[in-house]
Motif scaffolding. Structure first.
Motif, PDB file in Angstrom:
ATOM      1  N   ASN A  29       0.425  -1.358   0.171  1.00  0.00           N
ATOM      2  CA  ASN A  29      -0.181  -0.160  -0.242  1.00  0.00           C
ATOM      3  C   ASN A  29       1.331   1.037   0.631  1.00  0.00           C
ATOM      4  O   ASN A  29      -0.137   2.479   0.303  1.00  0.00           O
ATOM      5  CB  ASN A  29      -1.155  -0.161   0.976  1.00  0.00           C
ATOM      6  N   ARG A  55       1.646   2.985  -3.344  1.00  0.00           N
ATOM      7  CA  ARG A  55       0.218   3.250  -4.029  1.00  0.00           C
ATOM      8  C   ARG A  55       0.019   5.002  -3.786  1.00  0.00           C
ATOM      9  O   ARG A  55       0.469   5.449  -2.784  1.00  0.00           O
ATOM     10  CB  ARG A  55      -1.118   2.970  -3.583  1.00  0.00           C
ATOM     11  N   ARG A  59      -1.889   7.509  -1.889  1.00  0.00           N
ATOM     12  CA  ARG A  59      -3.013   7.057  -0.836  1.00  0.00           C
ATOM     13  C   ARG A  59      -4.103   8.662  -0.327  1.00  0.00           C
ATOM     14  O   ARG A  59      -4.460   8.593   0.797  1.00  0.00           O
ATOM     15  CB  ARG A  59      -2.997   6.981   0.724  1.00  0.00           C
TER      16      ARG A  59
END
Length: 520
Positions: A393, A396, A398
């Protein structure tokens, strides 16, 4: 008993070889009175002397096996160290220093355990007024672990110059500026106040031989000194009159407490270190002052300056460790790299974060922003080395949350209630790929908005809970609509007219003759 008989026999053998008493004592590592005693007796007298049931039992006889085992494994241990180990294992034992010294000496003679000579250096230190001065220094040792391995440990030592009252704290990693501040606060809490000035070794401020001493030159430590309002005195190079006291404390900790002890984990090690201070380090009579530090400290404590319970900008209950964030948005911890969210580098002051370890070993690594307690990353700690511990994550964008993306998709449909049910079900089925699933829906809505409402009704009716299925349904509806828009003649196939064909027809009797077997 057998050991003493063996000693008697060795003395007799050397005597027969014309060895003198002094030579026998030197050869067997025993005292000359012991040699004289055994030379005056024959074999039977020695047996009677050893086995005499009326011989007075000694107070340390019940602990004989422990003492012998310690001396055999660590021959250099002093009587004071043996006494400390006995008190650590048997806290209720009441025994004098001279009793232990004589008993250990006897054990060495009987078992011929030679003590290695250790030269101790003492420095003349001028007497300081009460509450005037505290000396601080760092040290490190290598300890054997319960797993039969070796680990490096680091400690900071404090000593009040007047009473010689000591404090220490250990870590299984090198000290940082925040560690030093925390330990100073713990020391002030331990002493019940602070002195007027603190003495540091200037050599350690410039080198890394014992610990990264340059930590005292950081702006953070200077701010701490300004808030606590104590003076700093830096020793000149090779100035034993100023720093000899704390150097002896560091040697004392290494040579008495840390020597030959087995390490299990850092909390237990600190607990044992503080117990050692209570029963030995601060209780035994000091060789220079000829007084017990704990007794003198009761008076000196009244001359210390009071301090507030906690600093205004920091709690010292738990250690704070900082790490630099690299350009690749990773931090280093115990020979591994751990990722932080993309964009962290360049967005924080000085590109630094705080780290904290939670849970049992190996535990979880929490990475926080330097200001506040916001957690920006969390990783399981790896026991390997040279690894990149990645959270996918972190790669990415965010900036837009999942909930925001869901709302954008849902309100793009006419029937937002059905859309909400569909999107929620889709996210539950693909929890790790929610963002990817929503991105596919968003693309379909953007490019083929004419057919998305019908596609939603068909997907719900057929229970097709996948963004890929939704996209395929949209594509199918689009193609079907294109088929309906074509002209009728495009759907019909017209056969071309056939040309006239003449066919020869045989008479019926020709087939009859064939069936009967006749040739045509």
């Amino acid at each position: 008993m057998e050991d003493r008989l063996l000693l008697f026999l060795k003395i007799q053998q050397l005597k027969e070889k014309k060895f003198k008493v002094a030579q026998i004592a030197a050869e067997l590592k025993i005292s000359r009175p012991t040699v004289y005693k055994y030379l005056e007796m024959d074999f039977e007298e020695v047996r009677e002397y050893i086995s005499n049931p009326h011989r007075k039992a000694k107070k340390l006889d019940p602990y004989r096996d422990w003492i012998v085992a310690w001396l055999e494994e660590y021959p250099h241990l002093s009587a004071a160290q043996i006494q400390d180990r006995l008190l650590e294992r048997y806290p209720d034992l009441s025994i004098g220093e001279s009793t232990v010294r004589l008993y250990v000496s006897e054990i060495r003679e009987i078992y011929q355990i030679e003590k290695k000579a250790v030269v101790r250096h003492y420095e003349a230190v001028p007497e300081q007024p009460m509450g005037k001065q505290l000396q601080v220094d760092w040290g490190e040792t290598k300890q054997r672990t319960t797993a039969k391995k070796e680990v490096k440990l680091y400690f900071i030592a404090f000593v009040l110059a007047h009473s010689r009252y000591k404090y220490m704290e250990w870590q299984d990693r090198p000290f940082t500026t925040r560690d030093a501040i925390r330990c100073h606060e713990n020391a002030f809490r331990f002493y019940g106040g602070r002195p007027e000035e603190i003495v540091y070794d200037q050599d350690h401020l410039l080198t890394v031989s014992e610990n990264a001493g340059d930590l005292l030159l950081t702006a953070e430590f200077q701010a701490y000194v300004k808030e606590r309002k104590f003076k700093i005195h830096l020793c000149r190079k090779a100035d034993p009159e100023s720093k000899g006291m704390i150097e002896n404390v560091v040697k004392y900790i290494k040579g008495n407490f840390a020597d030959s002890r087995v390490f299990s984990e850092i909390k237990d090690w600190n607990r044992r270190a503080w117990q050692w201070l209570e029963r030995t380090g601060n209780k035994n009579v000091h060789h220079t002052t000829k007084k017990r530090p704990v007794a003198v400290f009761l008076v000196e404590k009244q001359h210390l300056q009071p301090v507030s319970p906690l600093l205004s900008n920091e709690s010292t209950d738990a250690p704070s460790i900082t790490r630099n964030v690299g350009k690749d948005n990773t931090i280093r911890y115990r020979s591994n790299r751990y990722t932080v969210p993309t964009g962290t580098y360049g967005s924080l002051p000085e590109n630094r974060v705080m780290i904290e370890v939670k849970g049992k070993k190996p535990g979880t690594l929490l990475i926080r922003k330097p200001q506040g307690r916001e957690i920006i990353a969390e990783h399981p700690i790896s026991m390997e080395k040279g690894k990149l511990i990645r959270n996918r994550n972190h790669t990415r964008d965010r900036s837009k949350g999942i909930e925001s993306a869901k709302k954008e998709v849902i309100y793009s449909f006419t029937d937002s209630e059905s859309a909400a049910v569909y999107v929620d079900e889709l996210c539950q089925r693909y929890p790790r790929y929610r963002r990817d699933q929503l991105a596919i829906l968003q693309k379909a809505i953007l490019e083929e908005s004419e057919w998305v409402d019908e596609a939603l009704r068909k997907c719900v009716a057929e229970q097709l809970y996948s963004a890929n299925d939704f996209r395929d349904v949209v594509s199918h509806l689009k193609s079907m609509d294109a088929e309906l828009d074509r002209p009728v003649h495009e759907h019909l196939t017209v056969q071309p007219a056939r040309p006239d064909i003449s066919v020869n027809i045989r008479p019926l009797d020709a087939y009859t003759r064939i069936l009967e077997g006749h040739a045509i």
